[in-house]
Write an enzyme that holds these catalytic residues in place. Structure first.
Site, mmCIF file in Angstrom:
data_model
loop_
_atom_site.group_PDB
_atom_site.id
_atom_site.type_symbol
_atom_site.label_atom_id
_atom_site.label_comp_id
_atom_site.label_asym_id
_atom_site.label_seq_id
_atom_site.Cartn_x
_atom_site.Cartn_y
_atom_site.Cartn_z
ATOM 1 N N CYS A 111 -31.316 -16.263 21.024
ATOM 2 C CA CYS A 111 -30.612 -15.349 20.115
ATOM 3 C C CYS A 111 -31.451 -15.067 18.879
ATOM 4 O O CYS A 111 -30.931 -15.006 17.750
ATOM 5 C CB CYS A 111 -29.241 -15.905 19.725
ATOM 6 S SG CYS A 111 -28.136 -16.090 21.131
ATOM 7 N N ASP A 167 -27.322 -20.543 6.650
ATOM 8 C CA ASP A 167 -26.803 -20.810 7.988
ATOM 9 C C ASP A 167 -27.245 -22.232 8.348
ATOM 10 O O ASP A 167 -28.402 -22.473 8.661
ATOM 11 C CB ASP A 167 -27.370 -19.772 8.960
ATOM 12 C CG ASP A 167 -27.139 -20.134 10.418
ATOM 13 O OD1 ASP A 167 -26.451 -21.140 10.687
ATOM 14 O OD2 ASP A 167 -27.651 -19.406 11.283
ATOM 15 N N GLN A 198 -28.223 -25.551 12.413
ATOM 16 C CA GLN A 198 -29.193 -26.521 12.941
ATOM 17 C C GLN A 198 -29.545 -27.612 11.929
ATOM 18 O O GLN A 198 -30.292 -28.534 12.266
ATOM 19 C CB GLN A 198 -30.481 -25.802 13.379
ATOM 20 C CG GLN A 198 -30.264 -24.786 14.475
ATOM 21 C CD GLN A 198 -29.830 -25.422 15.788
ATOM 22 O OE1 GLN A 198 -30.181 -26.570 16.092
ATOM 23 N NE2 GLN A 198 -29.072 -24.689 16.592
ATOM 24 N N LYS A 224 -22.063 -28.324 17.352
ATOM 25 C CA LYS A 224 -23.440 -28.778 17.175
ATOM 26 C C LYS A 224 -23.511 -30.068 16.348
ATOM 27 O O LYS A 224 -24.563 -30.687 16.259
ATOM 28 C CB LYS A 224 -24.273 -27.685 16.517
ATOM 29 C CG LYS A 224 -24.436 -26.423 17.369
ATOM 30 C CD LYS A 224 -25.431 -25.487 16.737
ATOM 31 C CE LYS A 224 -25.282 -24.047 17.174
ATOM 32 N NZ LYS A 224 -25.481 -23.793 18.591
ATOM 33 N N HIS A 241 -31.057 -16.170 13.494
ATOM 34 C CA HIS A 241 -30.262 -16.079 14.720
ATOM 35 C C HIS A 241 -29.514 -14.748 14.682
ATOM 36 O O HIS A 241 -29.194 -14.239 13.609
ATOM 37 C CB HIS A 241 -29.268 -17.251 14.720
ATOM 38 C CG HIS A 241 -28.510 -17.465 15.989
ATOM 39 N ND1 HIS A 241 -27.448 -16.664 16.349
ATOM 40 C CD2 HIS A 241 -28.639 -18.394 16.968
ATOM 41 C CE1 HIS A 241 -26.948 -17.095 17.503
ATOM 42 N NE2 HIS A 241 -27.666 -18.145 17.905
#
Lengths: 406, 135
Positions: free
Chosen positions: A364, A198, A201, A224, A121
């Site tokens: 992104c 990261d 998700q 999220k 991202h």
């Protein structure tokens, strides 16, 4: 299935609304998940019974606010399997990565290298480019495979003794591919590099056991994981946090201030300058607690059954190309696709007329789009409260888009 | 809502692809990107000695609305200079409800986009690229 889907959906009041004459089919969870009553109640309780600033007040409301804020830190820590003092509340996942890039990055020397990937991202690319401009570090990027995974076979040639940090996406926000963390950690350790994941998700799909991953930094976003907007989390090993200078200066993060010299508070306070997002952090704590209360074996099976249903249905529509792993192995419930001859925003607009919310565009992840020579994709991202009706409405909308726009 | 958005006139404009392609020897070219969605429009123009458009071509990597807009713009651009193109922009702005008044042809086709503010930049991207090419 050992969880009650109807009861779960009932905890999300927003799902019962009608959009464009149709029931809402919310499949844009990768951008922002919806919020259960437990989170809304926690935020409301703070705002109506304990709204005050944290840490320094001695009155009753300040005590309540501080207790709730630190309680939230403990909930987040439990969600990640770590201790509360290692949890930093930030303004979001992007803010957390920027914190690491600025603070840990300030310890790096010109010529040191950061290893990223084409799957990242922009939030895990641009902060490092800013660091490169400031301090002369170098950036390398692992390639991706045809099925949208980070190509770990390139690790040996891309890791160098100057590589100080490997920062990769745990689960791709475009392809849903899950990282083989063990392989990355083994390779990175062989050259002495730190590892950041990261988790934006990955975190929405159940609690983590960070110590078992043997990494150094982990970041994710509140909104999220069914929590509020405007809050995120950085976890880092305590010895790293201790060595890192502050990112932002201001109140709360100091030991002692004089005009001659200022000393820093220990972590996590050192990295939480000013008034933090208190209500948001409390909501995030409630979201983590709510998530820990779910049967994730059952939820994961449910989410992946919906993923398979979406992939099967899309493959039955002529001209559809799924960008990502073709099987459910090592992937999470994100399905990106291109529909030949129809622009992704037009697909999403038609889906909106069916009450279906998805994300369309480059997500992104422009380097990834360039790699696959696509302007963008339409992305279906699934949460525990989704059902077969959501997937079927999406498929009907895609078929309709193909019919009227090609 | 989208049924109304993708009405026949917009779809027909997009499919007509009027002016789609490149010019062999453009006087000027310009490219515009929409950073939010990644859409891209490249416009070539051939100008006469007075700055009027003799020929125009566009390459659109964008949505149907962007394609339709580029097609509509190309269909009426020849013979106009920068001021004439600026006047057409007002027609588009009227169609989108950004200015008072009725939009002229062919831009009245974009009236349904009034309700979709997030998509209005898709219609305007070719205008921005052409403005750059003429500046």
């Amino acid at each position: 299935m050992s969880f009650d889907l109807a009861a779960l959906r009932a905890q999300f009041p927003i799902l019962s609304q009608v959009v464009n004459g149709n029931p809402l089919h919310y499949l844009d969870n990768g951008a922002s998940a919806q919020t259960p009553l437990a989170v809304l109640d926690a935020v409301r309780t703070y705002e109506t019974t304990g709204r005050a600033n944290v840490v320094r007040g001695v009155h009753m409301l300040a005590e309540r606010a501080t207790e709730a804020y630190e309680g939230a830190r403990a909930e987040v820590a439990a969600f990640l399997g770590v201790v509360p003092s290692e949890i930093i509340f930030t303004g979001g996942c992007t803010a957390a990565i920027n914190l690491v890039a600025y603070s840990y990055g300030s310890l790096l020397k010109p010529g040191d290298r950061i290893l990223l990937s084409t799957l990242e991202h922009h939030s895990n690319i641009v902060p490092w480019q800013l660091l490169r401009s400031r301090s002369g570090i170098e950036i390398d990027a692992l390639p991706v495979t045809d099925e949208g995974r980070i190509d770990l076979s390139a690790l040996p040639r891309m890791l160098t003794p100057r590589t100080k940090l490997v920062s990769l996406v745990h689960v791709s926000n475009v392809t849903g591919a899950s990282l083989d963390v063990k392989t990355v950690v083994a390779a990175a350790r062989s050259v002495g590099a730190k590892i950041m994941l990261d988790g934006a998700q990955r975190a929405p799909h159940g609690p983590l056991d960070l110590p078992s991953l043997d990494i150094d930094f982990y970041v994710f976003a509140g909104h999220k994981v069914f929590g509020p907007n405007g809050v995120g989390v950085l976890w880092a090993r305590p010895e790293l946090l201790e060595a890192m200078p502050p990112f932002h200066g201001g109140g709360s993060m100091i030991g002692r201030v004089t005009f001659a010299e200022t000393t820093w508070a220990p972590p996590p306070r050192r990295f939480e300058a000013g008034t933090p997002p208190i209500g948001q952090a409390i909501g995030l704590g409630a979201a983590c607690k709510w998530m820990r209360g779910l049967d994730w074996m059952a939820v994961h099976a449910h989410e992946m059954a919906l993923t398979q249903r979406a992939m099967d249905g899309l493959q039955g529509i002529a001209g559809t190309r799924i960008l990502g792993p073709s099987s459910l192995q090592d992937r999470y419930p994100v399905v990106s696709f291109a529909l030949e001859g129809v622009h992704t925003h037009d697909v999403a607009q038609v889906l909106d007329s069916f009450g279906v919310a998805v994300r369309a565009g480059h997500h992104c992840a422009q380097p990834l789009m360039d790699h696959f020579d696509l302007a963008g994709t339409t992305r279906v991202s699934i949460a525990p409260y989704n059902d077969n009706g959501d997937i079927d409405a999406m498929l009907a909308g895609v078929e309709h888009a193909a019919k009227i726009l090609r | 809502m989208s049924e109304q958005l993708y009405q026949e006139r917009i779809v027909a404009l997009a499919k007509a692809k009027t002016g789609a392609g490149k010019l062999a020897a453009p006087t000027k070219s310009a490219r515009r990107d929409n950073p939010l969605c990644g859409d891209r429009v490249t416009i070539d123009v051939a100008l006469d000695a007075t700055g009027k458009i003799k020929d125009i071509a566009h390459q659109v990597r964008g949505c149907l609305l962007c394609e339709a807009s580029a097609s509509a713009l190309a269909s009426v651009a020849v013979g106009r200079d920068a001021a004439g193109i600026a006047a057409l922009r007002h027609e588009a702005d009227r169609a989108l409800g950004r200015e008072e008044g009725e939009a002229g042809e062919p831009f009245s086709a974009f009236t349904p986009v009034r309700q979709h503010k997030s998509r209005q930049d898709c219609v305007l991207l070719p205008f921005e690229a052409l403005k750059d090419a003429l500046s």
